[in-house]
Design a protein around this motif. Structure first.
Motif, PDB file in Angstrom:
ATOM      1  N   GLY A  54       0.777  -1.377  -0.093  1.00  0.00           N
ATOM      2  CA  GLY A  54      -0.081   0.016   0.170  1.00  0.00           C
ATOM      3  C   GLY A  54       0.787   1.286   0.089  1.00  0.00           C
ATOM      4  O   GLY A  54       1.916   1.393  -0.726  1.00  0.00           O
ATOM      5  N   ALA A  55       0.478   2.126   0.839  1.00  0.00           N
ATOM      6  CA  ALA A  55       0.955   3.631   0.708  1.00  0.00           C
ATOM      7  C   ALA A  55       2.338   3.834   0.941  1.00  0.00           C
ATOM      8  O   ALA A  55       3.295   2.904   1.559  1.00  0.00           O
ATOM      9  CB  ALA A  55       0.331   4.389   2.023  1.00  0.00           C
ATOM     10  N   THR A  56       2.955   4.611   0.010  1.00  0.00           N
ATOM     11  CA  THR A  56       4.452   4.753   0.009  1.00  0.00           C
ATOM     12  C   THR A  56       4.953   5.641   1.357  1.00  0.00           C
ATOM     13  O   THR A  56       6.070   5.563   1.770  1.00  0.00           O
ATOM     14  CB  THR A  56       4.825   5.533  -1.329  1.00  0.00           C
ATOM     15  N   PHE A  57       3.799   6.582   1.783  1.00  0.00           N
ATOM     16  CA  PHE A  57       4.404   7.516   2.833  1.00  0.00           C
ATOM     17  C   PHE A  57       5.088   6.622   4.035  1.00  0.00           C
ATOM     18  O   PHE A  57       6.067   7.004   4.484  1.00  0.00           O
ATOM     19  CB  PHE A  57       3.097   8.112   3.164  1.00  0.00           C
ATOM     20  N   PRO A  58       4.245   5.436   4.330  1.00  0.00           N
ATOM     21  CA  PRO A  58       4.872   4.742   5.725  1.00  0.00           C
ATOM     22  C   PRO A  58       6.181   3.989   5.197  1.00  0.00           C
ATOM     23  O   PRO A  58       6.732   3.073   6.307  1.00  0.00           O
ATOM     24  CB  PRO A  58       3.784   4.280   6.544  1.00  0.00           C
TER      25      PRO A  58
ATOM     26  N   ALA B  36      -2.766  10.981   9.137  1.00  0.00           N
ATOM     27  CA  ALA B  36      -2.089   9.669   9.498  1.00  0.00           C
ATOM     28  C   ALA B  36      -2.321   8.706   8.323  1.00  0.00           C
ATOM     29  O   ALA B  36      -2.793   9.092   7.485  1.00  0.00           O
ATOM     30  CB  ALA B  36      -3.209   9.200  10.529  1.00  0.00           C
ATOM     31  N   THR B  37      -1.545   7.682   8.479  1.00  0.00           N
ATOM     32  CA  THR B  37      -1.500   6.533   7.585  1.00  0.00           C
ATOM     33  C   THR B  37      -2.029   5.556   8.342  1.00  0.00           C
ATOM     34  O   THR B  37      -1.902   5.153   9.307  1.00  0.00           O
ATOM     35  CB  THR B  37      -0.093   6.344   6.873  1.00  0.00           C
ATOM     36  N   PHE B  38      -3.016   4.637   7.405  1.00  0.00           N
ATOM     37  CA  PHE B  38      -3.793   3.719   8.258  1.00  0.00           C
ATOM     38  C   PHE B  38      -3.507   1.954   7.834  1.00  0.00           C
ATOM     39  O   PHE B  38      -3.033   1.880   6.456  1.00  0.00           O
ATOM     40  CB  PHE B  38      -5.369   3.629   7.896  1.00  0.00           C
TER      41      PHE B  38
END
Length: 348
Positions: free
Chosen positions: A32-36, A281-283
């Motif tokens: 999933g998300a690249t941010f975290p 936030a990242t989930f």
């Protein structure tokens, strides 16, 4: 290049396919998300050393992570845009925030240092709408009495690619500006009414650095690591705040997580004198009744370990740990909602 910059830029860019190299036997898989990605990788390395369990996280973006967990091809998914209750219910998922970051306006103005000027939400929206065209505009001057503002033309820089950073930034502008909400709205990608587009936080940062009079928005870490000039913001309480760890923590702590079904809470424009207005936030997404119970149980142990022991590593990479009171709510949710085929909780 500093270690942080290496992790934030090089590793993230290289992580489009996969990721935690060296794992011979994957116990936990996520996507999933690249941010975290940087902090998940750092946690995974420490966790493997401590427990021997491995984590394979594919940094493919929030949309990809949602699709993979819906298809049950990974143990967990990750997204910067939380799913609503209907989507969680339809797909049999539980959701929680895992780590927090901040989004900051950054500028390039001769003679203006970081934090020397402040903007409020409506003024920021007018700048990104292209309605405020110079830095000495009366609306900016009114917010910054005593500051000698140049007549330099404003050059807006925004993301050209879809991103969770854009989602949270445009969500904030939609909350504070009816005009922005009506004309542009909030999404991971929008029709920008002004400015030039750049890919990724790196692209926005580089364009701001190279353009006199520029304003853009980037994750907090990019502002710090690229030594970009940031603005302060005037929050919903009317207080002028700087982007820093305590103001991000205040936004998270003041948010009403206890009454947010599925922890579906966007941290922009939260109440509180000290709250930074564009906190995000990242989930994590996990099946309520996972097919692979052993993998899901291992994932919950990993995330519990990250909450309990991963705070210093997160802060070292400019992330903000989830407040302790919220972690308590999250762990209660795991106990109540993530069950095995026998109906018993997978955590104890």
């Amino acid at each position: 290049m500093s270690f942080k910059s290496f992790v934030r830029t090089g590793l993230v860019a290289a992580a489009a396919i996969a990721v935690f190299a060296g794992a011979q036997a994957t116990d936990i898989s996520g996507a999933g998300a690249t941010f975290p990605y940087p902090i998940y990788s750092k946690w995974a390395a420490a966790y493997k050393t401590e427990t021997g369990d491995s984590l394979n996280y594919q940094s493919i973006g929030s949309g990809g992570g949602i699709k993979q967990i819906e298809a049950r091809t990974v143990t967990f998914g990750a997204t910067d845009k939380p799913l609503d209750s209907a989507d969680l219910e339809k797909n049999g998922l539980v959701q929680w925030p895992q780590v927090i970051g901040g989004i900051v306006p950054v500028i390039n103005l001769d003679g203006i240092a970081s934090g020397a000027i402040a903007l409020d939400g409506p003024t920021l929206a007018k700048i990104f709408l292209g309605e405020i065209k110079t830095w000495d505009d009366a609306a900016i001057a009114k917010l910054n009495p005593g500051v000698k503002l140049p007549s330099t033309a404003i050059a807006v820089v925004h993301r050209a690619d879809g991103s969770g950073t854009t989602f949270n930034f445009t969500d904030y502008l939609s909350k504070v500006s009816p005009d922005w909400k009506a004309k542009v709205g909030s999404a991971t990608a929008v029709q920008w009414p002004a400015g030039i587009g750049a890919k990724g936080n790196e692209g926005v940062a580089n364009n701001v650095i190279q353009t006199k009079g520029a304003i853009g928005y980037v994750e907090y870490a990019y502002a710090l690591q690229n030594k970009l000039t940031y603005t302060k913001l005037i929050n919903s309480a009317g207080k002028t705040v700087a982007p820093e760890t305590p103001s991000f923590q205040a936004a998270a702590a003041n948010a009403d997580w206890a009454h947010a079904p599925g922890f579906q809470l966007i941290l922009t424009n939260q109440p509180g004198d000290a709250s930074w207005p564009i906190t995000a936030a990242t989930f994590i997404l996990l099946p309520k009744q996972p097919k692979d119970e052993a993998a899901a149980k291992a994932a919950l142990k990993f995330f519990a370990w990250a909450f309990d022991k991963g705070g210093p590593a997160a802060e070292a990479l400019d992330y903000i740990p989830i407040p302790a009171a919220v972690v308590t709510l999250i762990k209660k949710t795991w106990e109540d909602e993530v069950k095995g085929a026998d109906g018993k909780a997978l955590v104890n």
